[in-house]
Scaffold this active site. Structure first.
Site, PDB file in Angstrom:
ATOM      1  N   ASP A 266      38.633  39.501  22.835  1.00 12.15           N
ATOM      2  CA  ASP A 266      37.802  39.868  21.152  1.00 12.15           C
ATOM      3  C   ASP A 266      38.853  39.518  20.041  1.00 12.15           C
ATOM      4  OD1 ASP A 266      35.711  40.702  19.473  1.00 12.15           O
ATOM      5  OD2 ASP A 266      34.934  41.961  19.795  1.00 12.15           O
TER       6      ASP A 266
HETATM    7  C1  BGC Z   1      33.448  40.555  17.723  1.00 10.55           C
HETATM    8  C2  BGC Z   1      32.933  39.461  18.644  1.00 10.55           C
HETATM    9  C3  BGC Z   1      32.676  38.430  18.300  1.00 10.55           C
HETATM   10  C4  BGC Z   1      34.823  37.546  17.187  1.00 10.55           C
HETATM   11  C5  BGC Z   1      33.992  36.576  16.712  1.00 10.55           C
HETATM   12  C6  BGC Z   1      34.269  40.170  16.845  1.00 10.55           C
HETATM   13  O1  BGC Z   1      34.664  41.265  15.988  1.00 10.55           O
HETATM   14  O2  BGC Z   1      33.432  42.201  18.071  1.00 10.55           O
HETATM   15  O3  BGC Z   1      31.566  40.005  19.316  1.00 10.55           O
HETATM   16  O4  BGC Z   1      31.962  37.388  19.016  1.00 10.55           O
HETATM   17  O5  BGC Z   1      34.566  38.482  16.521  1.00 10.55           O
HETATM   18  O6  BGC Z   1      33.636  36.702  15.918  1.00 10.55           O
END
Ligand code: BGC
Length: 753
Positions: A266
């Site tokens: 993530d």
């Molecule tokens: C989120 C993800 C997301 C990523 C990119 C993160 O903060 O938890 O679900 O895909 O950001 O935006």
């Protein structure tokens, strides 16, 4: 003369041969060669630096390829229900492109509520086409974390509380997206079940709950759906960050499930180079960087899997075994996506995509209550309609965090209702309350200005007056995508509706009996007024076509067939995580200030174990407000008596249950036949019943269809943590078939030998 001729011919021949040699396709680019050979060939040509460069981001959403060899970079994009707008290279702000508007599809709770696997494939295919058109290689979705508490700010991005339903709905979505040569990235593996403390918590969950509740959808996503990538989570499990976690990534995902795809962190979930190297992470995104201020020429060089990794290799502290494995996985992914010459070109904002968005919305809307059949709105009697509530006029495609979208258009509920009803009835609007009038979230502008400075009582009185004068009242409220509601990064602060909406709803119940409450939300909410409101509609976040889908159901053009993918408890304490488990974390640690930063993580114990959602309510006999699987129709259905093809099955057998479903009303419609299994006697505590099959059946008035659902022993098994394996205990079971978890119509007993 002859000599000259021979000489010239020789030159020509040599020249042609050397051209031929030059244009011989190298193995890694040769599509006729097996992928494994191509990967090995590419690897053998790459320098150490080129390999490491592939393992981490080079911008907010892209990672490097191998420019020297013509291997393209990867472009990722959010998110689960639409392709995110372009952002700047190093920042979250929108890049300001004018060609990146898309169709916003309904949020995943709505998709799950359709209980229609075909619909999920259509959704995935359309979304994948949009991603492909926008030149994206990896779509960051679907979100499949289990609904553990109604306070989780991100539940709207997920598919509810049941591992079976989530698995069955996630797999076709994945296949649909990937049919475009665009990878999915199922997320967030595995325990991001709340937003509060997502970066600073350590989840404690027993193996049985983990294997029975939290992991099955991820397993289905990678083994049945073949999701080419998977995204780790932020929180810790067994005191290790999930995106660099030995147990989750190496032992379970790549070990037990034999996963060959790419593990993506993530954004900002990586915290340690050696763990990231060894514990199964392949591609690092979003680690701290504001672009250039890290003191070196490029902040991305400071990523855990960048220069620090290179230094470890060069100093001989770590070898290159993991490196080659990670790069091989990425090259494999490239052959399916960036270097796949057979992938379609995609399309964007097409009529087909709008239709998919509208249909998913129509099928996902859940009619929770409909006393005296006051819905659909009867235009023979209703000549004036009052639409009340901020959510009738508020854009919901913008906000909520990373899933926020720049939709080409969004049909608001009020507009949808007007365009459907205005020819036959007068439609008037009153705001009723002011919730969040802002038109900008995280730098994303909705372009709306909903500022209204009138005092609360003026707004309320105006709404009540309008309600009194109208033949029918539709209140459109619920939650929105602001912080502490249905939004990433924080949880809801309470179970009740915000902005004093309960007060307004109570006043409206007194003003007019022909009253429907439409809840726009991705979560269950408290409904203190439930008895006084004749009709309640759960309308989720439905994206670009929201208003059309809603009006279609309210008017009866569409007969509702959605079913809840999670339980609506009466009050928060009825939910297992709040009764038994720890939320938002261990109380003593909370009091001691733990969880405030990563150095002091807070523990969250899932003491409720496997008893999540209806498994808890059923077993404890706590009546929910609305049950898992519940959803009404404008017609009626009858289930015939179920039969099984055998009464006793062996461990290797399958058993088939057959029954009829008949439309006994006067309107065409669809019913979801749900099959639950009850273990009548077990050596371990088991839920009263668990969903193990379902089928959506479309029926004309009077029509009857036979439905067959087959299961094998996996549907009867529990996870034995001591043996670390699934066990189906011999004995008596019962198949329970109905149209909601609290409305079983027919049962069949059988025995497992
Ligand atoms: C989120 C993800 C997301 C990523 C990119 C993160 O903060 O938890 O679900 O895909 O950001 O935006």
């Amino acid at each position: 003369m002859l000599k000259k001729f021979v000489f010239l011919s020789l030159i020509t021949l040599t020249y042609t041969a050397s051209i031929a040699q030059n244009i011989t396709t190298p193995t890694y680019l040769d599509e006729t060669k097996p992928v494994e050979q191509r990967v090995q060939d590419a690897l053998s040509r790459m320098t150490l630096e080129e390999k490491v460069a592939m393992l981490h981001a080079q911008s907010k959403f892209s990672s490097a390829g191998v420019p020297r060899l013509g291997i393209p970079e990867f472009w990722t994009t959010d998110g689960p229900h639409g392709v995110r707008a372009e952002v700047k290279w190093d920042e979250w702000d929108q890049a300001g492109w004018t060609n990146d508007s898309i169709v916003a599809f309904p949020a995943l709770t709505a998709l799950a509520a359709t209980w229609n696997k075909k619909m999920s494939w259509n959704y995935g295919k359309a979304l994948g086409e949009e991603a492909r058109y926008r030149k994206k290689d990896i779509l960051l979705g679907p979100g499949i974390n289990i609904y553990r508490t109604p306070l989780n700010g991100r539940n709207f991005e997920y598919m509810g509380e049941d591992p079976y339903l989530t698995s069955k709905m996630a797999v076709p979505y994945i296949q649909g997206v990937q049919s475009n040569g665009v990878a999915t990235s199922v997320k967030h593996f595995a325990f991001n079940n709340q937003e509060m403390f997502r970066h600073t918590s350590n989840v404690k969950v027993d193996d049985r709950a983990m294997y029975e509740i939290y992991l099955p959808a991820f397993k289905a996503a990678v083994t049945e759906g073949d999701s080419w990538t998977i995204m780790g989570a932020y929180d810790k499990y067994k005191d290790q960050y999930s995106s660099q976690n030995q147990y989750l990534l190496n032992d379970i995902l790549k070990g037990e499930w034999n996963y060959k795809g790419v593990v993506i962190s993530d954004w900002g979930a990586v915290n340690n180079t050696e763990q990231a190297i060894k514990n199964g992470l392949d591609l690092e995104f979003g680690s701290w960087t504001n672009g250039l201020s890290a003191g070196t020429k490029n902040a991305y060089d400071n990523y855990y899997l960048a220069q620090p990794y290179l230094n470890l290799i060069k100093s001989g502290k770590v070898g290159t075994k993991e490196l080659d494995d990670k790069v091989s996985r990425l090259l494999n992914l490239a052959y399916k996506t960036t270097m796949n010459k057979n992938k379609p070109f995609g399309s964007i904002a097409s009529e087909e995509h709008k239709t998919v968005a509208k249909q998913v919305g129509e099928e996902g809307i859940v009619l929770l209550k409909n006393d005296k059949n006051i819905l659909p709105i009867d235009l023979n009697k209703v000549k004036t309609i009052a639409v009340i509530g901020e959510n009738a006029i508020k854009m919901m495609t913008v906000g909520g965090g990373s899933s926020s979208l720049k939709a080409k258009y969004e049909i608001l509920p009020l507009d949808g209702i007007k365009s459907r009803f205005a020819k036959e009835a007068e439609v008037k609007f009153a705001r009723g309350y002011v919730g969040d009038p802002r038109g900008e979230y995280n730098g994303v502008k909705s372009g709306q200005d909903l500022k209204d400075d009138r005092p609360a009582d003026v707004l309320l009185n105006e709404a009540v007056d309008l309600a009194k004068k109208s033949d029918f009242v539709i209140f459109v409220g619920g939650l929105n995508k602001s912080d502490h509601q249905d939004a990433e990064g924080a949880d809801r602060k309470s179970y009740g509706l915000p902005y004093n909406q309960d007060n307004l709803i109570a006043a409206l119940t007194k003003a007019n009996k022909n009253f429907a409450v439409v809840l726009v939300s991705g979560n269950a909410v408290a409904m203190p007024w439930v008895k006084d409101v004749p009709a309640i509609v759960q309308a989720w976040y439905l994206g670009s076509e929201a208003g059309h889908s809603l009006a279609s159901v309210l008017s009866g053009d569409t007969n509702p067939s959605g079913k809840l993918p999670f339980t609506f408890p009466v009050k928060l304490e009825d939910n297992a995580a709040h009764r038994l488990g720890e939320y938002p974390g261990n109380k003593e640690e909370l009091a001691a200030g733990k969880g405030k930063n990563q150095e002091n993580p807070i523990n969250i114990s899932y003491n409720e174990g496997i008893f999540v959602g209806y498994r808890w309510h059923d077993t404890q006999k706590i009546k929910p407000q609305f049950s898992f699987g519940h959803g009404l129709s404008y017609t009626t259905f009858a289930f015939g008596k179920a039969k099984s093809d055998k009464t006793t099955m062996t461990q290797d057998d399958k058993i088939t249950f057959t029954f009829t479903v008949k439309n006994t009303g006067r309107k065409a419609g669809a019913e979801v036949a749900q099959l639950y299994i009850a273990d009548l006697k077990s050596s371990v505590p088991r839920p009263s019943k668990e969903l193990k099959g379902f089928e959506k059946v479309f029926l004309n008035p009077g029509e009857e269809k036979e439905v067959s659902i087959t299961i094998d022993k996996t549907a009867l098994s529990f996870f034995d943590a001591d043996k670390h394996s699934w066990v189906a205990e011999p004995g008596d079971f019962e198949a329970l078939i109905g149209n909601a978890s609290d409305n079983i119509q027919t049962k069949v007993k059988f025995t497992l030998q």
